[in-house]
Enzyme design. Structure first.
Site, PDB file in Angstrom:
ATOM      1  N   ASP A  51       0.820  -1.204   0.000  1.00 33.88           N
ATOM      2  CA  ASP A  51       0.000   0.000   0.000  1.00 33.88           C
ATOM      3  C   ASP A  51       0.857   1.258   0.000  1.00 33.88           C
ATOM      4  O   ASP A  51       2.078   1.207   0.221  1.00 33.88           O
ATOM      5  CB  ASP A  51      -0.916   0.016   1.225  1.00 33.88           C
ATOM      6  CG  ASP A  51      -1.998  -1.045   1.165  1.00 33.88           C
ATOM      7  OD1 ASP A  51      -2.361  -1.466   0.046  1.00 33.88           O
ATOM      8  OD2 ASP A  51      -2.487  -1.453   2.240  1.00 33.88           O
ATOM      9  N   TYR A 109       7.354  -9.650   6.780  1.00 31.65           N
ATOM     10  CA  TYR A 109       7.298  -8.206   6.966  1.00 31.65           C
ATOM     11  C   TYR A 109       7.901  -7.831   8.315  1.00 31.65           C
ATOM     12  O   TYR A 109       7.926  -8.632   9.257  1.00 31.65           O
ATOM     13  CB  TYR A 109       5.846  -7.720   6.951  1.00 31.65           C
ATOM     14  CG  TYR A 109       5.201  -7.672   5.588  1.00 31.65           C
ATOM     15  CD1 TYR A 109       5.173  -6.493   4.856  1.00 31.65           C
ATOM     16  CD2 TYR A 109       4.598  -8.798   5.046  1.00 31.65           C
ATOM     17  CE1 TYR A 109       4.556  -6.434   3.609  1.00 31.65           C
ATOM     18  CE2 TYR A 109       3.983  -8.757   3.797  1.00 31.65           C
ATOM     19  CZ  TYR A 109       3.972  -7.570   3.085  1.00 31.65           C
ATOM     20  OH  TYR A 109       3.366  -7.526   1.855  1.00 31.65           O
TER      21      TYR A 109
END
Length: 266
Positions: A51, A109
Site C-alpha cells: 500500500d 514483513y
C-alpha cells in the site's frame, strides 16, 4: 529467458506498488526502466502489492527478456533508469514457469513502532495466540477471498526506543500485518486482555481493529524453493549511500517535530 530481481524502495513518494492510472507507483517507474532499456514491454510479475507508504527491502519481480540482452538485465544497469528511492540489488535466472507471486512459499514483513510504555511480555502473550493456522477475517480488510492463513513467525524485539515486529506467513491478507500490529499494541498497553485476542480469531464474532499506519511497515523478504540469488555489491553500496542521506534528512525532521511538540507542554 526469464530473470528475477529483488527490489527495495521507500514507499512514501508513491501511491503504492501496483500500477494505477494517472498516479506515480513503484510498478510504473520499474515498468519505464525496463522499457527504457528495451528489455521488454515493461511487463513483469511481482510477489505482492504494498500500500501507499509501505517500504520494501525484498520485493521480488520476474520478467522475460531476449537472451541477447542478458548483459542489461542486471541490477546496476536497471538502477541507472530508476529514481534514487527504488533500487534492485540481487538477481537470479529462473525457469520460464516461475511466478514471483505464485511460487512464493512465504512472505515476511517487519513493523517498527515506538515503545511508548508498551509491555513486551503482554505483547508476546498476544503474539502466541495469533501464531499458527487461523481464520484472520477479523484481522484483515479482505471482502471476498478465503481468509485462513498460517502465521509462521511473530517475533517481538526491542531496539533503542522502538519495538520491532517480524511477521512471516504463507500469505497475507489486505491490511493483515497492520491490524496484527494494532492488536499487539493494544494488548501491550494493557487496554485489552488475551480473551479479546482470542475473540478476534473467532469468525462467529464479527469485529475488528484499525490498521496501524503504513509508514512503519517493510516487506523484508519472500521465500522460494531453488532460486539462487546473486547479490550485486555495487548496487547495494549505492543504495546504502542513498538511504543514509534519506535517513539523515528524516532524523532531522523527526528531531524538529519533537522540539515543536515539547514546546507545546506548559
Amino acid at each position: 529467458m526469464k530473470v528475477a530481481f529483488k527490489l527495495g524502495y521507500l514507499g512514501g513518494g508513491y501511491h503504492g506498488f501496483q500500477l494505477q492510472p494517472e498516479v506515480l507507483t513503484v510498478q510504473s517507474v520499474v515498468r519505464e526502466a525496463l522499457r527504457g532499456l528495451a528489455l521488454n514491454d515493461g511487463s513483469f510479475c511481482y510477489a505482492g502489492r504494498t500500500d501507499r507508504g509501505v517500504n520494501a527491502l525484498g520485493q521480488v519481480i520476474d520478467f522475460f527478456i531476449d537472451p541477447g540482452k542478458a548483459d542489461l538485465a542486471i541490477p546496476r544497469v536497471v538502477n541507472s533508469r530508476l529514481p534514487p528511492d527504488v533500487w534492485a540489488w540481487a538477481w537470479a535466472k529462473v525457469p520460464e514457469n516461475f511466478s514471483a507471486r505464485h511460487a512464493a512459499l512465504w512472505r515476511e514483513y517487519r513493523y517498527i513502532l515506538p515503545k511508548d510504555g508498551l509491555d513486551l511480555d503482554l505483547m508476546r502473550g498476544a503474539a502466541c495466540e495469533l501464531l499458527g493456522v487461523h481464520d484472520f477475517r477479523n484481522l484483515s480488510s479482505e471482502k471476498s477471498r478465503p481468509t485462513t492463513r498460517d502465521l509462521m513467525k511473530l517475533e517481538i524485539s526491542e531496539k533503542n526506543s522502538s519495538i520491532i515486529l517480524d511477521v512471516r506467513a504463507d500469505g497475507f491478507l489486505w491490511n493483515m500485518v497492520r491490524k496484527i500490529v494494532t492488536v499487539l499494541e493494544v494488548a501491550g498497553s494493557g487496554e485489552r486482555d488475551l480473551d479479546w485476542v482470542r475473540e478476534l480469531l473467532d469468525t462467529g464474532i464479527n469485529q475488528g481493529v484499525k490498521a496501524a499506519p503504513a509508514e512503519g511497515l517493510i516487506l523484508m523478504d519472500v521465500g522460494y524453493q531453488g532460486v539462487e540469488w546473486t547479490c550485486e555489491p555495487y548496487s547495494m553500496r549505492m543504495a546504502q549511500e542513498r538511504m543514509s542521506k534519506f535517513w539523515r534528512r528524516e532524523m532531522a525532521l523527526a528531531e524538529a517535530t519533537g522540539v515543536l511538540a515539547r514546546a507545546m507542554f506548559v
